[in-house]
Design a protein around this motif. Structure first.
Motif, PDB file in Angstrom:
ATOM      1  N   PRO A  99      -0.930  -4.480   5.089  1.00  0.00           N
ATOM      2  CA  PRO A  99      -1.834  -5.556   5.513  1.00  0.00           C
ATOM      3  C   PRO A  99      -1.246  -6.916   5.127  1.00  0.00           C
ATOM      4  N   ARG A 150      -9.177  -1.923  -3.113  1.00  0.00           N
ATOM      5  CA  ARG A 150      -9.860  -1.954  -1.823  1.00  0.00           C
ATOM      6  C   ARG A 150     -11.309  -2.378  -2.056  1.00  0.00           C
ATOM      7  N   LYS A 151     -11.852  -3.165  -1.141  1.00  0.00           N
ATOM      8  CA  LYS A 151     -13.251  -3.602  -1.267  1.00  0.00           C
ATOM      9  C   LYS A 151     -14.155  -2.384  -1.335  1.00  0.00           C
ATOM     10  N   GLY A 152     -15.100  -2.423  -2.280  1.00  0.00           N
ATOM     11  CA  GLY A 152     -16.052  -1.337  -2.407  1.00  0.00           C
ATOM     12  C   GLY A 152     -15.526  -0.111  -3.129  1.00  0.00           C
ATOM     13  N   HIS A 173      -1.450 -11.463   5.796  1.00  0.00           N
ATOM     14  CA  HIS A 173      -2.147 -12.652   6.282  1.00  0.00           C
ATOM     15  C   HIS A 173      -1.198 -13.838   6.173  1.00  0.00           C
ATOM     16  N   ALA A 181     -10.054 -10.663   1.147  1.00  0.00           N
ATOM     17  CA  ALA A 181     -11.291 -10.082   1.681  1.00  0.00           C
ATOM     18  C   ALA A 181     -11.133  -9.721   3.156  1.00  0.00           C
ATOM     19  N   GLN A 182     -10.479 -10.584   3.924  1.00  0.00           N
ATOM     20  CA  GLN A 182     -10.244 -10.298   5.345  1.00  0.00           C
ATOM     21  C   GLN A 182      -9.396  -9.039   5.518  1.00  0.00           C
ATOM     22  N   LEU A 183      -8.514  -8.791   4.542  1.00  0.00           N
ATOM     23  CA  LEU A 183      -7.646  -7.617   4.597  1.00  0.00           C
ATOM     24  C   LEU A 183      -8.306  -6.376   3.995  1.00  0.00           C
ATOM     25  N   GLY A 184      -9.504  -6.563   3.397  1.00  0.00           N
ATOM     26  CA  GLY A 184     -10.231  -5.439   2.830  1.00  0.00           C
ATOM     27  C   GLY A 184      -9.957  -5.182   1.359  1.00  0.00           C
ATOM     28  N   PHE A 185      -9.555  -6.241   0.629  1.00  0.00           N
ATOM     29  CA  PHE A 185      -9.211  -6.097  -0.782  1.00  0.00           C
ATOM     30  C   PHE A 185      -9.881  -7.174  -1.625  1.00  0.00           C
ATOM     31  N   THR A 225       0.843  -1.194   0.000  1.00  0.00           N
ATOM     32  CA  THR A 225       0.000   0.000   0.000  1.00  0.00           C
ATOM     33  C   THR A 225       0.880   1.246   0.000  1.00  0.00           C
TER      34      THR A 225
END
Length: 91
Positions: free
Chosen positions: A30, A86-88, A32, A51-55, A21
């Motif tokens: 981020p 990033r998600k969304g 995992h 997804a858990q990391l927001g991506f 990032t």
């Protein structure tokens, strides 16, 4: 904004995923850990970790693999990379 996700086997051989990032230090990226040395995490396991990391994977993105040999008799390190959003928030 597109970021780069990386899947690699760590120094100890465990699979880990991290997202590069705009944060200054890699310690803040981020990440995992899959907590396993094998097998390679599946596409679904990678998607779940992202997804858990927001991506999420960027449109039409796929994982590209590279080998990083350290010597002819040494263990080969594997690295996969993919573009993510990033998600969304596409683009």
């Amino acid at each position: 904004m597109t970021y780069g996700a990386r899947l690699s086997n760590s120094f100890h051989g465990e699979w880990e995923l991290y997202v590069i990032t705009d944060l200054m230090s890699y310690d803040d990226w981020p990440e995992h850990s899959f907590g396993q040395t094998g097998p390679i995490p599946t596409l679904q396991e990678r998607a779940d970790a992202l997804a858990q990391l927001g991506f999420v994977l960027a449109d039409d993105a796929g994982w590209e693999w590279q080998e990083r040999p350290t010597g002819v008799m040494d263990r080969v390190e594997l690295l996969a990379s993919a573009d993510v959003w990033r998600k969304g928030g596409a683009s």
